[in-house]
Motif scaffolding. Structure first.
Motif, short mmCIF file in Angstrom:
data_model
loop_
_atom_site.label_atom_id
_atom_site.label_comp_id
_atom_site.label_asym_id
_atom_site.label_seq_id
_atom_site.Cartn_x
_atom_site.Cartn_y
_atom_site.Cartn_z
N LEU A 54 62.53 39.13 52.86
CA LEU A 54 63.50 39.06 51.76
C LEU A 54 64.56 40.14 51.92
O LEU A 54 65.76 39.87 51.76
CB LEU A 54 62.78 39.19 50.41
CG LEU A 54 61.77 38.09 50.08
CD1 LEU A 54 61.06 38.40 48.78
CD2 LEU A 54 62.43 36.72 50.02
N ARG A 60 58.93 34.59 53.09
CA ARG A 60 58.78 35.12 51.73
C ARG A 60 58.17 36.51 51.65
O ARG A 60 57.93 37.01 50.56
CB ARG A 60 57.98 34.14 50.90
CG ARG A 60 58.77 32.87 50.65
CD ARG A 60 57.95 31.81 49.93
NE ARG A 60 58.83 30.73 49.57
CZ ARG A 60 59.16 30.43 48.33
NH1 ARG A 60 58.66 31.09 47.33
NH2 ARG A 60 59.98 29.43 48.10
N SER A 61 57.93 37.17 52.77
CA SER A 61 57.39 38.53 52.71
C SER A 61 58.48 39.47 52.20
O SER A 61 59.68 39.15 52.25
CB SER A 61 56.92 38.99 54.09
OG SER A 61 58.03 39.19 54.94
N TYR A 76 67.25 27.64 53.50
CA TYR A 76 67.41 28.53 52.35
C TYR A 76 68.22 27.82 51.27
O TYR A 76 69.12 27.04 51.58
CB TYR A 76 68.15 29.81 52.77
CG TYR A 76 67.34 30.74 53.61
CD1 TYR A 76 66.63 31.79 53.03
CD2 TYR A 76 67.29 30.60 54.99
CE1 TYR A 76 65.90 32.67 53.81
CE2 TYR A 76 66.56 31.48 55.77
CZ TYR A 76 65.86 32.50 55.17
OH TYR A 76 65.12 33.36 55.95
N ASN A 102 64.67 35.90 46.46
CA ASN A 102 63.52 35.81 45.57
C ASN A 102 62.50 34.85 46.15
O ASN A 102 62.78 33.66 46.29
CB ASN A 102 63.99 35.34 44.19
CG ASN A 102 62.89 35.30 43.18
OD1 ASN A 102 61.72 35.08 43.50
ND2 ASN A 102 63.25 35.50 41.93
N GLY A 103 61.32 35.36 46.46
CA GLY A 103 60.27 34.54 47.05
C GLY A 103 59.25 34.04 46.06
O GLY A 103 58.19 33.57 46.45
N GLU A 104 59.56 34.12 44.76
CA GLU A 104 58.60 33.72 43.74
C GLU A 104 58.76 32.29 43.26
O GLU A 104 58.03 31.85 42.37
CB GLU A 104 58.67 34.69 42.56
CG GLU A 104 58.28 36.10 42.97
CD GLU A 104 58.32 37.08 41.82
OE1 GLU A 104 58.26 36.64 40.66
OE2 GLU A 104 58.43 38.28 42.08
N SER A 105 59.68 31.56 43.83
CA SER A 105 59.86 30.16 43.45
C SER A 105 58.76 29.31 44.10
O SER A 105 58.02 29.77 44.95
CB SER A 105 61.24 29.66 43.88
OG SER A 105 61.35 29.70 45.28
N SER A 133 59.26 28.48 52.85
CA SER A 133 57.89 28.99 52.86
C SER A 133 57.61 30.09 53.86
O SER A 133 56.91 31.04 53.55
CB SER A 133 56.91 27.83 53.10
OG SER A 133 56.98 26.93 52.02
N PRO A 184 57.00 27.22 46.65
CA PRO A 184 57.23 27.13 48.10
C PRO A 184 57.82 25.76 48.49
O PRO A 184 57.49 24.74 47.90
CB PRO A 184 55.84 27.31 48.69
CG PRO A 184 55.08 28.05 47.65
CD PRO A 184 55.62 27.56 46.33
N LEU A 218 66.85 31.60 47.67
CA LEU A 218 65.47 31.13 47.68
C LEU A 218 65.09 30.80 49.12
O LEU A 218 65.69 29.91 49.72
CB LEU A 218 65.31 29.90 46.79
CG LEU A 218 65.69 30.08 45.33
CD1 LEU A 218 65.55 28.77 44.57
CD2 LEU A 218 64.89 31.18 44.67
N PRO A 219 64.13 31.54 49.68
CA PRO A 219 63.76 31.32 51.08
C PRO A 219 62.71 30.22 51.22
O PRO A 219 61.91 29.99 50.31
CB PRO A 219 63.18 32.67 51.49
CG PRO A 219 62.59 33.21 50.23
CD PRO A 219 63.47 32.72 49.11
#
Length: 107
Positions: A33, A28-29, A62, A52-55, A25, A57, A22-23
């Motif tokens: 990723l 997240r591009s 990381y 996964n950048g959908e968590s 904020s 922000p 999980l990156p």
């Protein structure tokens, strides 16, 4: 005094071998990723990584989540053993040194 984290060797069949990253904020591009996945795979070729950048922000470092639940050959769920602490520390240490947009040799 030198300290090193040795996580060489393949994980056992019943041990976690995949991680979700999980990156924070600013990373997240899709390109970011992919870059962190490639960086970690280069550092730890025996493991798989999915950034996964959908968590939700967040700021900071990381986050690393081991994938402990999988399906066996028959589609039945099974739980893998949590990775050794040295594996988690090694991944976290590598991520602390990761610099988005830098060639792998400079990370």
């Amino acid at each position: 005094m030198h300290s090193a984290i040795n996580i060489s060797g393949m994980p056992a069949r019943d041990e976690v071998d995949s991680f979700i990253i999980l990156p924070p904020s600013g990373a997240r591009s899709a390109a970011a990723l992919s870059e962190v996945e490639a960086f970690l795979k280069g550092c730890f070729p025996e493991y798989d990584f999915l950034a996964n950048g959908e968590s939700t922000p967040f700021e900071g470092d990381y986050e690393v989540l081991p994938i402990c639940g999988v399906s066996d050959e028959d589609g039945e769920p099974r739980t893998l053993r949590y990775p050794d602490q040295s594996v988690m520390m090694g991944i976290a240490t590598a991520l602390k040194g990761f610099r988005l947009g830098q060639p792998p040799a400079l990370n």
